[in-house]
Write an enzyme that holds these catalytic residues in place. Sequence first.
Site, PDB file in Angstrom:
ATOM      1  CD  GLU A  64      17.565  83.671  70.786  1.00 39.25           C
ATOM      2  OE1 GLU A  64      16.522  84.282  70.920  1.00 39.25           O
ATOM      3  OE2 GLU A  64      17.690  82.715  70.003  1.00 39.25           O
ATOM      4  CG  LEU A  92      23.558  82.482  82.952  1.00 40.86           C
ATOM      5  CD1 LEU A  92      23.304  82.320  81.470  1.00 40.86           C
ATOM      6  CD2 LEU A  92      22.477  83.337  83.590  1.00 40.86           C
ATOM      7  CE  LYS A  96      18.552  69.063  81.199  1.00 37.49           C
ATOM      8  NZ  LYS A  96      19.642  68.629  82.048  1.00 37.49           N
ATOM      9  N   GLY A 151      23.302  71.896  81.334  1.00 37.99           N
ATOM     10  CA  GLY A 151      23.485  70.492  81.649  1.00 37.99           C
ATOM     11  C   GLY A 151      24.942  70.163  81.855  1.00 37.99           C
ATOM     12  CB  ALA A 187      15.878  72.107  83.031  1.00 38.85           C
ATOM     13  CE  LYS A 226      25.156  75.040  78.225  1.00 42.57           C
ATOM     14  NZ  LYS A 226      24.749  73.746  78.678  1.00 42.57           N
ATOM     15  CG  ASP A 272      20.318  67.156  78.182  1.00 47.54           C
ATOM     16  OD1 ASP A 272      19.624  66.325  78.806  1.00 47.54           O
ATOM     17  OD2 ASP A 272      21.031  68.009  78.741  1.00 47.54           O
ATOM     18  CB  VAL A 284      26.027  78.217  81.559  1.00 45.82           C
ATOM     19  CG1 VAL A 284      25.295  79.014  80.500  1.00 45.82           C
ATOM     20  CG2 VAL A 284      25.946  76.747  81.270  1.00 45.82           C
TER      21      VAL A 284
END
Lengths: 193, 977
Positions: free
Chosen positions: B164, B90, B210, B94, B212, B115, B208, B98
């Site tokens: 998820e 994917l 953000k 960060g 995104a 991850k 983290d 992934v």
Amino acid sequence: MEPDSSSSDPTGTVTKLIRASSLGDSDARERLIAEIYADLHRIAARMMSRERAGHTLQATALVNEVLLKFLIKDDPFAAENKKQLMSIAAISMRHMLVDHARAKGRAKRGGPAEQIPIQTELDGVAPSSEKLLLINDALRRLEQKGERHARVAELRIFGGFTTEEIAEVLNVATRTVERDWLFARAWLQNELK
Amino acid sequence: MASPSNWTKLQDIFHQALAIPPDSRSTFLAEACNGDDALRQQLEGLLQSAGSGDSDFYQTAVGQAAESVFAKDQAVPGDRLGPYQLIRPLGQGGMGSVFLAARADGAFEKEVAIKLVRAGFDSPAARERFRTERQILAALDHPNIARLLDGGEGSRGEPYVVMEYIEGVPLDVYCKQNTLGVAERVDLFRRICSAVSYAHRRLVVHRDIKPANILIGADGVPKLVDFGIAKLLDTADPAASLTRAGERAMTLDYASPEQILGQPITTASDIYSLGVVLYELLTGKPPYRLHGARPSEVERTICVDDPVRPSTSVARAGAEVPDANRLARRLRGDLDNIILKAMRKEPDRRYASVDELAEDLRRHREGYPVLAQPDTWQYRAGKFLSRNRAAVGIGVAVAASLAFAFVAVIRERNTAQAERAKAEQVSKFLVESFRVVDPSESRGRTLTAREVLQQGAERVDRELQSQPGMRATILRTISEVYASIGLYPDSQNLVERAIQARAAAGESESPEAVEDEIQLGRILLTRGNAKNSIAQYKKALAKPDAKAPERRSRLLYHMGMANADAGAWEESKSAYEQSLALRRQLGDQALVAQTLFGMADLQFRRSDYTGTLNLGTQAYEIRRQLFQGNHPAVAESLQQMAMAQDALGKLEEGLRLGQEALKMRRAIFGENHAVVAMNLNDMASFYLHAKRFQESIDAHLQSIAIYKKVFGEKHPLIATALDNLGATYYEMRETKLEEQVKSQAMEMRRELFGEGSMEHTASLSSWAVMLFSRSRFNEALSYATRTLELRRKFHGPDAHTVGVAAINLASTYERMGRSADAIPFLQEALGIFRKRLGDKHPTTARTMALLGTCYSNLGNRTKAEEWYRQSITSYGNETPSFSWTSFVGLGELLLAKGDLAAAEPLLEKAHEIAKKNPKQVGFGRGLADSALGRLKLRKGQKQEGLALILAARPDLERAKGAPRCATELALNRKAAP
């Protein structure tokens, strides 16, 4: 960006090796390459693991990290050392990639299959290693013809350095580097056709 | 191949040709090569190559090769990790690689995101940290947070987490695509805040935040991904954080100064990042220009430079932003201030919580002034405390709870007392006297609420020597404040000093003296001494000054509460009714509602939940109309109705009302207030009843966390909350955890109240009950004995609590087959209950029934029959679930005597009770059914009888440790071999 103390070379081993190597100690040069080689490997591994999925690993970034690691701010020989290091980093990078591509090729021909590949079309790994070996071979032929051209190409391809940086390392005018690279690139391209 | 001389020639011609336009090259080449065809061919090839080709060819080739070096260690699509199969990378995360993945075993259809951390664990401790951290994150269950589902280690020891998989668009992209307006963006952002707040309450920081990491699904629902993952991955690979420098450039835009400086990261860091996200969301630009900046510049910008005000940023952008001027006007003021407050450089100058940020946005959205002060008293109390906070260093939670305590006390005084001017004067003095609390006293540490109040009281003592009456009134007021924040012993101490001061002033016969006594009565009741409290009220009622209707109605109201607490239900009802009549005459609806609330409470204590709901709804309706919007009294009523609905088994309705009350209380009091914690505690019970265990535990933990903030580590309410948490663990069969929290509660009570205190022995007693319910009778016996001894010594020989301890001890003896040992304790209990509760009372009746059982076990049928009969008379029309024992007991005895006609209705009754309350009755059902079955057999109803006998047998077999069950089991087997 400054290297933090934990990752620089506190004992100065590399600096000593660089100096020895620049005085013509080929043993020191080998050890230096080995040292950097190990580091490249480690850094590349780490870069791969973090946020690089799907991106192409930047040789530039890798080599720069190595340089960062070994460059010590207060080193009186910093400028000279840097030139040596840049050159050695590019060589180490080339060695590392070629070694690996060869190993890969061997494994592909002879090694036992550990797993049945699930999605063979994703195995885009082999072509890139073959490509690399072809580049390496062409570069070796170029070395036979014009050593400086080959050095420029090596620094450019495996070190990711700029024209100015290469000019500094090789102690030539930037114009020369530009011309050499233009020719070397055309030459290699021709060889790889 | 060209020779060395040719090599130079080759280059020369190459460069010369390159300078010539391609069209004219062939002529030039023909001439320059001078018939050397090989050279010309080579040059043509070179020139062609020079003009063509991908300029990034080598970079790509080397990059791919470098990647392939490590690809052998790297997970690739098709790999399996535990039960998951990787589908495709994917690459949106960060850090770490992934992958989209799915369960390879087909257990679930759903796709997940995985991850991977490349490095393995460097120590068992790291592995353990990773596991713990994972569990914390897995517990995050919020509709706007992508769940962490699983995790583990791959075949090479590489840790991974399964999350998820959210199909969505990043927040910024979504807002642009859908051209959302400011209001819609703010609303969306507030939903994100609620998710972050939820996690913060569980002490999880995202680290983290953000755009995104905020994905908006097709349904418009925002989901935060990667919650706490940064820290989780760091636990797996601590070395990774060393290389952050190299990576930082990626997410610096949202990183807080403390993150840049490597300082501790807290919830405040998320608040900062949220501020930046909101900045960008509303202005379309990041607050700082970081790209291309050197690290030192970046550091300075984030840690030192003030960001441009959002409205200014928009105005400057001018033509770049459509309708820039209007947008700038929209942002100017509130939104500017809100965003910049979230983005302050110093963490403690930002919003104290995400809720506060969201609340300010709500206020702005709904047109209220940002951080407005709703009323003057609150404002004054708040201001006084903020000044004092600076001077004496009261913690935020303490300050908040004190502020509300002042407001509550003063507000009540305002509504309840005719002499408003005087009340105002007292309050003013009170506030003034605290303002000058000596800062040197705190010596730089954070003062507790208690210390603040103590200093205030000392000052009052010093400065009001010449005005003892005023001094008494103020001491009493401080006592009220102490009580409202749960510091009961201090509260009692102060009101007693107030009474002394009143006497010294020669004002023992005055309206104020009655007020003193009311306060003493209230605190006594709160501390569990209903009897003394009632005596106090009686004394006060007898005074001439108690005749004033408002005061009298208030006294009667408190009297009603005290009697309800003492179990004197008729007295309670009568006091409430008198209070209600007076208050109706006075025409004060707020007071009428208060009494109705009290009456509803009485019905609740009597287990008449329908009655509770009737009265409680009346009180609620009055209060709702009177106060409108958020008000503590409305919330109180909502909560009462919630409890009634819950008790009536309408769990959903109970939860809904409880949530409403909780929401209201949070809006009024903020997150960190004891009232909110109490409400959470009730919610926890509701969740428990609904078998929503995790939510129950969450509510308990939140409640305890708030109590600790407000009261410090040890407090009676914390002990109660721990006990309740124990109850949830009990239902979950988490025996170890249950015992752990319960023993914590017991120890806390012993420390707080002293050995043998009401509270400490209540804990001991419930511990005994718990052991009993686990059939650990020997241990139960020792705790029950200890409880009884301590209570006899500290509570007096005929205290109600002694009776309860005695009956518990007797029950334990009976269950152990030592009925003879049980009888003296039952006699003791009976004496107490008869005296305190009367002959007709379920508790009295229960004691009699147990006497019946003991005599029955001992073979003394005459006495057994006698006690069972008395017990049934004592129950009267009330047949609580535990009354089955009398009906079965007497029924069995009559059956044994052959009096089938008399036995049948009794056993039918027992059967009915057991059927209605299977859980409470337990093995009683087996006893009732088996005896009824035997009776049916004797009556010739063979089929029916056998069915009952056989159905009862497993129950009896399970409980054959109880003497009654063993006896019945023998008869059961004999009846149907």
